[in-house]
Scaffold this motif. Sequence first.
Motif, mmCIF file in Angstrom:
data_model
loop_
_atom_site.group_PDB
_atom_site.id
_atom_site.type_symbol
_atom_site.label_atom_id
_atom_site.label_comp_id
_atom_site.label_asym_id
_atom_site.label_seq_id
_atom_site.Cartn_x
_atom_site.Cartn_y
_atom_site.Cartn_z
ATOM 1 N N UNK A 1 8.343 8.802 5.693
ATOM 2 C CA UNK A 1 7.067 8.845 6.268
ATOM 3 C C UNK A 1 6.553 9.833 7.360
ATOM 4 N N UNK A 2 7.598 10.704 7.630
ATOM 5 C CA UNK A 2 7.522 11.821 8.671
ATOM 6 C C UNK A 2 6.971 13.039 8.306
ATOM 7 N N UNK A 3 6.764 13.140 6.974
ATOM 8 C CA UNK A 3 6.107 14.334 6.506
ATOM 9 C C UNK A 3 4.619 14.158 6.210
ATOM 10 N N UNK A 4 4.250 15.101 5.373
ATOM 11 C CA UNK A 4 2.666 15.028 5.130
ATOM 12 C C UNK A 4 2.450 14.460 3.701
ATOM 13 N N UNK A 5 3.561 14.246 2.984
ATOM 14 C CA UNK A 5 3.248 13.845 1.487
ATOM 15 C C UNK A 5 4.318 12.984 0.926
ATOM 16 N N UNK A 6 4.197 12.122 0.052
ATOM 17 C CA UNK A 6 5.153 11.307 -0.296
ATOM 18 C C UNK A 6 4.599 10.095 -1.055
ATOM 19 N N UNK A 7 5.429 9.388 -1.929
ATOM 20 C CA UNK A 7 5.136 8.229 -2.497
ATOM 21 C C UNK A 7 4.520 7.160 -1.615
ATOM 22 N N UNK A 8 4.902 7.044 -0.523
ATOM 23 C CA UNK A 8 4.683 5.908 0.270
ATOM 24 C C UNK A 8 3.318 6.066 1.097
ATOM 25 N N UNK A 9 2.941 7.319 0.875
ATOM 26 C CA UNK A 9 1.498 7.761 1.956
ATOM 27 C C UNK A 9 0.248 7.566 1.157
ATOM 28 N N UNK A 10 -0.197 6.584 0.688
ATOM 29 C CA UNK A 10 -1.341 6.170 0.140
ATOM 30 C C UNK A 10 -2.052 5.312 1.038
ATOM 31 N N UNK A 11 -3.461 5.344 0.562
ATOM 32 C CA UNK A 11 -4.172 4.805 1.674
ATOM 33 C C UNK A 11 -4.345 4.663 3.008
ATOM 34 N N UNK A 12 -3.766 5.821 3.259
ATOM 35 C CA UNK A 12 -3.622 6.172 4.876
ATOM 36 C C UNK A 12 -4.055 7.760 5.140
ATOM 37 N N UNK A 13 -4.522 7.772 6.393
ATOM 38 C CA UNK A 13 -4.903 9.484 6.884
ATOM 39 C C UNK A 13 -3.875 9.816 7.521
ATOM 40 N N UNK A 14 -3.318 11.030 7.093
ATOM 41 C CA UNK A 14 -2.080 11.489 7.605
ATOM 42 C C UNK A 14 -2.410 13.201 8.107
ATOM 43 N N UNK A 15 -1.954 13.309 9.509
ATOM 44 C CA UNK A 15 -2.447 14.594 10.157
ATOM 45 C C UNK A 15 -1.805 15.340 9.471
ATOM 46 N N UNK A 16 -2.412 16.753 9.789
ATOM 47 C CA UNK A 16 -1.967 17.872 8.895
ATOM 48 C C UNK A 16 -0.662 18.486 9.700
ATOM 49 N N UNK A 17 0.205 19.149 9.235
ATOM 50 C CA UNK A 17 1.248 19.511 10.148
ATOM 51 C C UNK A 17 0.978 20.501 11.364
ATOM 52 N N UNK A 18 -0.228 21.289 10.997
ATOM 53 C CA UNK A 18 -0.241 22.236 12.369
ATOM 54 C C UNK A 18 -0.725 21.268 13.602
ATOM 55 N N UNK A 19 -1.688 20.072 13.206
ATOM 56 C CA UNK A 19 -2.148 19.354 14.187
ATOM 57 C C UNK A 19 -1.157 18.619 15.074
#
Length: 483
Positions: free
Chosen positions: A392-410
């Motif tokens: 879960x440490x990246x910005x995409x992936x099969x487990x990152x659903x129904x969640x707000x993920x911060x952008x890499x730049x932020x």
Amino acid sequence: MPRGFPPLLDPADRHVAERFSYGVDARLADEVRAAGGGRAWFEQQLSGLVLESPRALAVATWFPELDLPAPLVRSMQEQGQRTVRETADELIARTFALRTLTRRHVHETMVDFWTNLLYVPAGEGRSWPWRADYDRVVRQHALGTFADLLRATVTHPAMTGYLTNDLNRKGALNENLGREVLELHTVGREAGYSEREVVASSKLLTGFTLDTTTTFRAGYDPQRHATGRVRVLDFTHRNADADGRPALDAYLEHLALHPSTARRLAKRLAVRFVSDDPPRGLVREVAKAYRRSGSDIPTTLRALVDHPAFRRARWEKTRNPSDDVVHMARVLGLQPSGATDGSAFIWYLVRQAAAQGQVSFRWPTPDGWPEHGAGYLSASRVLRAWRSRYDVSGTAGPVLLSVDVPSKASQLPDQWPLTLAQVVDHQSQLLLGRAADKPLVRAVARTLDVPATTELAGPDDLSDQHYRLLRGTVLNAPRGLQR
């Protein structure tokens, strides 16, 4: 420190926030600084005036059936519209979501502490329709007095059902709850009560009813109450009235303020928030504050936080799996946004806690999950935690659903160029609250197969794969499980 790096909290300030939250993210660090430091932030949290975040308030809408009356929940189960497991799982998921999104950090940690002491598991067959309401009651009293909390929980239908107090009546005493009130909820075995006193304790608890076969309606029947003089430790009462609830209130008040209860609660608080082997002097001072204040919980917590032993105990506690998966989400900036189906991120967190061996409300016996951290540090648990963090440490992936993920730049510095070593230091400060040491820099460089001296012109020079591996490796540092 290079420009564009987050200012580090003073170690003492961060220590308070770490022990009384589920993860010090950038927003919480800003709140601690704005309050004037960790101790001032702690006082704000105890005041009860901290406004909850809109995201945390919205969590209730994800699980609306948890707020239904217990008899209706039972009726829905009878009609095939609701299962025991669904109700239990939703309560657990709601709890994980609140821990991840809350701004009322001290309140949330104390809800966890009290529900583990005054324990009723989720999904237990005799209490399950009432378990969500039990959670509401604990939340109501979590920063009040222990005497009020004890009365509210011991007499709650969920506790009545779980510890079979509905079977406890005049002429047929059931000692289950009467024993656990003494052994687990208040004075403990070391108080030296006898079996005769367990019977007297149970006698005071007669009269409560719960229909565990059909409606799950709860009540009190004076005809079931066993009258007659009782003595438990140094408490005596005529217990002459058919309605025994006033006598029970007096009994529970006495137990709440008993010196043995004060010592036991002080020790348990110290184990949770200080160290697995807290100094006796700390326990003694916290117990004194507890009794002098009439079991006032904020006063008791102030005595704990203000003691020198608390300040010396930085990095002496490890997180259990339930706490750790929430911490992971918080510091990575992952904010769950719903629980519509099993693929939602909040359910992933619950599954990860289960895979690592500990999920809140799923301990099978009335003593609650152990507070000591050592029992949660098996090799298999640590390995699964490492894998989850990489997931879960990246910005995409099969487990990152129904969640707000911060952008890499932020999540990266806003001023460049920087070396890889400097970026690692930035991430260590952001995620762990401390500067990166040389072993961590070397570990990241090896994982990425890139020299630590490599210069990066900006976020785009760090591929998504390297970004995920970098952050995961930082979280997997030895200090990643400590607080």
